[in-house]
Design a protein around this motif. Structure first.
Motif, short mmCIF file in Angstrom:
data_model
loop_
_atom_site.label_atom_id
_atom_site.label_comp_id
_atom_site.label_asym_id
_atom_site.label_seq_id
_atom_site.Cartn_x
_atom_site.Cartn_y
_atom_site.Cartn_z
N CYS A 63 0.83 -1.21 0.00
CA CYS A 63 0.00 0.00 0.00
C CYS A 63 0.87 1.26 0.00
O CYS A 63 0.59 2.22 -0.74
CB CYS A 63 -0.93 0.00 1.21
N VAL A 64 1.91 1.26 0.82
CA VAL A 64 2.80 2.43 0.87
C VAL A 64 3.55 2.58 -0.44
O VAL A 64 3.72 3.70 -0.96
CB VAL A 64 3.78 2.30 2.05
N ALA B 146 1.41 4.14 -2.97
CA ALA B 146 1.16 5.55 -2.67
C ALA B 146 2.35 6.43 -3.03
O ALA B 146 2.16 7.58 -3.46
CB ALA B 146 0.83 5.69 -1.18
#
Length: 254
Positions: free
Chosen positions: A224-225, A228
């Protein structure tokens, strides 16, 4: 008779030096040096570029008249210029390897067609995206313009590696590790934070199975990071790559 005069010794030497200089584009620069491009295609591209650039090519009057040394000097121009961009791609590979190790994917390696070695899959993905970003802002065309201008400012057989180029390359090597760590820092920081939280859970709930529950959560957080910050990484890469491309004329043409 005119054809024999056209292929005289001076024209042959000019063509050989021009071929050596343009070969540096194919051997040392990103995208052009990709191993997936057949060698015949690379050779044909160099030959076509030699035909295009030949009318503006000039041989230095101050040359030492030793063809082997002059050819090595032309190849050195491509090596020094290509090394600047390759250091930037190496920093991305370093960041990808750190991210892969944190995510537990250090053993999930695939063959990197660019280098011919096995590298973590995350590093491969980041490098491919960086290569696409490089093509998106016409980096491959800027390199052709650099070689076209080099024929105007640096006559064939007249290149000498300057001290300013060596200092610039040294600074880039020093910044390689800083840049690689900076790109991977968000994932490294959240991974350390998740390890701290898992450690607290293990103390409060000994029945918590870290191997079964912890690692999937850690991988999910890292993915997820990564999604992003990936756009930001490519933006930083494009800014640094354009900076290097803009600095190259002042480094090599003065």
């Amino acid at each position: 008779m005119e054809l024999v005069q056209f292929f005289g010794a001076d024209r042959v030497v000019t063509f050989m030096l021009l071929f050596a200089r343009l070969s540096g584009l194919i051997v040392f620069f990103p995208f052009y040096s990709h191993n997936q491009i057949p060698l015949t295609v690379k050779t044909a591209l160099v030959f076509v570029l030699c035909v295009i650039f030949y009318p503006v090519a000039t041989v230095s009057t101050n040359s030492i008249n030793f063809l082997v040394v002059e050819i090595l000097g032309e190849v050195l121009l491509g090596l020094a210029a290509g090394l600047l961009l390759n250091i930037l791609f190496a920093a991305l590979s370093l960041a990808g390897e750190q991210i892969s190790m944190i995510m537990g994917f250090s053993m999930a390696t695939v063959l990197d067609p660019q280098s011919g070695t096995n590298s973590p899959i995350i590093a491969n993905i980041i490098n491919y995206l960086a290569l696409l970003t490089f093509l998106a802002f016409d980096g491959h065309h800027i390199l052709l313009l650099f070689y076209a201008h080099s024929l105007k400012f640096i006559p064939l057989g007249d290149y000498m590696l300057g001290e300013n180029v060596i200092m610039y390359i040294t600074n880039q090597v020093v910044n390689l590790f800083i840049f690689g760590f900076t790109l991977s820092f968000p994932i490294l920081a959240l991974s350390l934070l998740s390890d701290l939280i898992f450690g607290m859970l293990m103390k409060t709930m000994p029945q918590f199975n870290l191997l079964v529950v912890g690692y999937p959560i850690k991988i999910t957080i890292a993915f997820c990071v990564l999604i992003a910050v990936l756009a930001g990484i490519m933006q930083i890469f494009s800014k640094l790559a354009l900076g290097i491309l803009n600095d190259m004329p002042s480094l090599f043409f003065n």
